[in-house]
Every structure is written in C-alpha cells, then in structure tokens.
Design a protein around this motif. Sequence first.
Motif, short mmCIF file in Angstrom:
data_model
loop_
_atom_site.label_atom_id
_atom_site.label_comp_id
_atom_site.label_asym_id
_atom_site.label_seq_id
_atom_site.Cartn_x
_atom_site.Cartn_y
_atom_site.Cartn_z
N THR A 1 0.94 -1.38 -0.08
CA THR A 1 0.14 -0.17 0.08
C THR A 1 0.75 1.28 0.08
O THR A 1 1.92 1.30 0.69
CB THR A 1 -0.92 -0.05 1.30
N LYS B 1 -3.32 3.18 -0.88
CA LYS B 1 -3.47 2.58 -2.27
C LYS B 1 -2.74 1.38 -2.45
O LYS B 1 -1.53 1.50 -2.30
CB LYS B 1 -3.39 3.54 -3.43
N PHE B 2 -3.54 0.38 -2.80
CA PHE B 2 -3.02 -0.90 -3.13
C PHE B 2 -2.31 -0.88 -4.34
O PHE B 2 -2.55 -0.53 -5.28
CB PHE B 2 -4.00 -2.10 -3.15
#
Length: 604
Positions: free
Chosen positions: A552, A556-557
């Motif tokens: 992440t 956000k991945f």
Amino acid sequence: MADWRRIGTIFVAVLVLASFAGAAMAEFAPKVAYGAYGNAAAILINGRSAVKFSASNGNLSPLQRAKITNDRIAALVAAKFDPRGLVVKGDNYSGRIYAGDQLVCIATSRDAKLNGCTPVSLANTWLSNIRNLLLMPPVVLNPGEITVPLGENRQVDVGGAATGQIYAKIDDENVAGVVAEPAGRCLTISAKNLGKALVEVTCEGEKATLVVYVKKYAGKLPSVAVGQVTGNPCPASLVCYCARQTVSEAAMLEPGSRLEVGSADCPNQALGQGKNRQIKVDVKMVGPDYIPVKARATAEIRNVVLPREDPEQLFYSNDPESITRYQPLFAGRLDISKPTRVLYHHQNAMARRVHLIVELVNPNDTTARVRVYRGIAPPSTDTIVIGHVAGCAFMKDCANDVSVVEVIPPQSRVVLVSDMLGKNDTSSGILQVNQLEGENAYVRITAAEPMVDMVSRGTIARASSGRNLQLSDQIYPRPVKNVDAEYVVGQRWAFIAIGKHALDDSSQQKKLYGNYGVTYNINVKISNPTGESKKISFVFDPTAGPASGVFTIDGKFALVKYAQPPKEITLATMTLGPGETRNCLVTTVPLAGSNYPATLIVKS
C-alpha cells in the motif's frame, strides 16, 4: 341414550357381547348399536360410525335398514365370524357386503349419489369401517411408546373399543408421574428423573402398556446468540460465517452430543461499523440416548470497533516446507492481549493426500475469546501465486480492519483452515490472532491423514490436553519493522531492502531469513529541490529471485503477482512540483513462496 338426545337424535341401541375369535381383541366384545339421526340412520360399532343409510331402499326406511344390518352384524359376532372375510360385490346399481353367502347390507345407487360416489365404492368404504371397528383392540394408546424431556409433561391419547373409565398405574414413580384424564380420554405423563418406566392402562378390565422414557435434550440454545465482527465495513460473507459460528459456539451440548449447522438466511450486504444484524440459522443437535433438537436459531451479529493492533510476535510454520509424512507442524501458546501473526506455508511432497489443519485450541475449563484476521488462499501447485493470494487477502482485511471474534468453549478447538492437499499442492496463509479473554489458548497446525480428523473450516470440536502439545521454537518477537528513507530528486535513488535484516527468534537461536510475514512500515521523505515538476516512481525489484508483492502506498494498493529478475515492476508514480516535499507511507509484508529479500526503489 343421553348423548344422542343432546344432539337431537333418537337411537335404539342393541349391544352385542360376544367372544370374537380370529381377531386381536381376546375376550373383549365389540359394541354394536344403531339409531336414527334426522332422516338418516347409522350403525355404530364401539361408539364410532361404520355405516350411514341416507335413503330408503324400497319399502325399507333408513332406520329399518339400519336395524336389519345391526342384527346381521350381531349374528356374525355371535358366530365368531372373522371380519377379514367380508367382501363386496356389486354393479352400477348397488354395492353389496357379504359375509360368505350371508348378505350384510346394501349400498344403493341413491345412497351413492348422496355421498358423491358409486355404489361399489361406498360399499367398500362401509366394509373397511366395519372390519376396522370390529377388529379394534379394546385399549389403544397413541403413542404406545413415548419419550418425555426431563422436567416436562406430555399427553398420550387413549382410544380403542373400550369406552369406560380409564385407570393408569406406573411401575416407577421416581422416573415419571401419570394422571388419567377421563374427560379428554388421555394420560398426562410428567418426567421426573432419567430412566424408563411402564404404565399399565386399564379400561373395562382390558389392559395396555405404555413405555415411558425420560431423557434430556441433546442440547440447548439461547434465544439470541450474540457474535462480534469488525470492519469498515465487514463483508457479508464474514458476517454470515460469524452467524453460523456464533450459533455453534453458543450451543450448550450434552456430553457426547454434536451440533449440525444447516443453512443461514444471510443477506448479501456488508455490515457497517456500529450496526447490528439478526440472522436465522438452521441447527440440529443429536447424540446417543438424547432427544434430538431441531431449531431455527437467531444470531445477532454486531460490528464493533476494537483497537487496531500491531503484532507482538510471529508464529512461523514453514519447517518443514515440504510435507513428507503425517505429523504436527507447529504449536504455539497465545498470551492475553498479545497480538500474534501466524504465517504457514507447506507443500505436500507425498503421493498421498494430506489434510492440513490450522486451529485454535482451548484445553482449559473456561471460555476463550480470540480476535482473528484471515488471509487464506485455496490450495495451489504454484507456490508463489498462492502466497500472493493469501497476502492480498490479509493486507486488505487489515487495511479495512476486518476481523471476527471467535468464542472457543472450554476444552474445545475451532478450525480456522482445513485444506485437503493433493500431490504438490501448497497450503498458505497469513493470520493474526489476539486472545481477548480466557486462559492461554494455542495455535496448532497439523499435516493429518485424510478421513481421520473429519473437520472443516469453522468446526468446533473436542480438544485434547494442552500438555500434549510440543511447542515450536519458530516464534519471533516484534515482527514489525519501521523504516525511514529519503529520496532527493537529482541525487542517488533510494534503495530500501525488504526482508534483508533477519529477525532472531525468542531464544536468538534461529533467524527468519527473508522476514516472511513481517510488516514493513516504510516512511519515505521525497523532495524536489528543482525548478521543474518531477515524476517520482516506486519500483519493485525482485532481488533474490522470482517473487510477488503486496504494497500500500499512501493507502492505495499496488500488487505484483509475479516478478522475475532482472525485470523491475513499477508500483506507483506521483508528480512533485518545484520545491515540493512529500512524506509517503509504504506498507508491505514479505510473502511466503517468494524469494526475499527484495528491494523497493524510489527514483525519478
């Protein structure tokens, strides 16, 4: 006669008493009577209607027809004729009942029309009534054998040809009590203690025996069983799982009984934080010499807010990585309020199947409550991909704080993973568990022979003593690494090693090379001192060999399913304006099945 007057009827009763050979009534004589009811007439046998004449036949009125039929049946009884020898003969105009060559009665076409059938069909109905009522035993108990729950009452109907006063006597008043209810022609049985008793029921000198068993229910359920999950939101699948588990965990089973959980009415909707949901679950509790219980239980699932937790120790189950025999693989003891990361990764190297089981074991006499995060992948022959799938599931659940609170009854175990592995199949996963209440529970991982331990995910089963567990030495403290890094545009790229500096185990005898299952929190300070906007890239370098990764970056991945050296994979990019400085948080976990150390590169 008084009963018939009360319903506006005049009956002329002829009671025939005879010894009835060939029937099941021994010395008891059936009672035969006839009478008028309005414009119709009826034959009564043992107080029940057998034949009803609704129309005249020639010069004979319904009542005259009934008297003739009554006399004929009386003669048959006196002659000890077996009612099973009655037959019907007829045509479209009449149906005739015969006892040998002797006519008993006729169902005319007019009788049939008033009954909405054919004469032969009506005659067959009458024959069946006559036969059954003449063969009726004097005392009929319904049921003839009864099981009464301990501390409860049940009723038994008393029927049969005998219609006099009922008397009842029980052979063991310590087991149950019995009361004859003459008005309702029934017995009330009161269960006092576990056991068996016999009740002798007498009416008009005739007897029947009722068998009474007093037993316990196989188990009990609370009116509402309460379970807890967390998550923002909690997925519908985990809410449904929790409902089934909550009912299982709340069931109060008698020794030797078992619970079978059926379908659950689970809506396909996530459950928000602070929200509750009630779910109906079908259950069955059974056991030897217990009364089975079928119920539609109610589980109330509550999405509660619990503190986010960093793991304080890592249980590492990868030795041996290849399973060559059925054996225990890992055992570790949990401590209260000490969050524990669990990583397992094992490949079946045998030609036979392996049942890999991961479970929480509570060998104590008190209930244990354990919070569980799951990152579980289905078995696969691809050792890298399965580690990636498990890592994705785990990190996404951690990011959304998705967990379930398992309640483990005393001397029980809860199965978290149940994988059946074929040859070269791998089972892999990352869990995080935190015991909230109770005495110390254990994590146990086993390579079991198939069909020996018949459990599946969620099964609650009997636990063996904790003294039989041989604890593993692959336990590593503080499996979290906080790393600070800096990159300045125009200067040397930032190279951040992931999995390079191995953790020591609790006795400092082993090292966790690759730091598999360890959380990396990487704080990267990025500066752009130039007068131009610059594009910044975060790049994954599989330094040690083929690998996957889950990251992440500022929440956000970024996923790397497979990377092969020397190829580098760009995870994310961002633009920094002139003179801009930005702090970024990168989180990752080295994944089982991959080759670590790897390198995170920050560059422009």
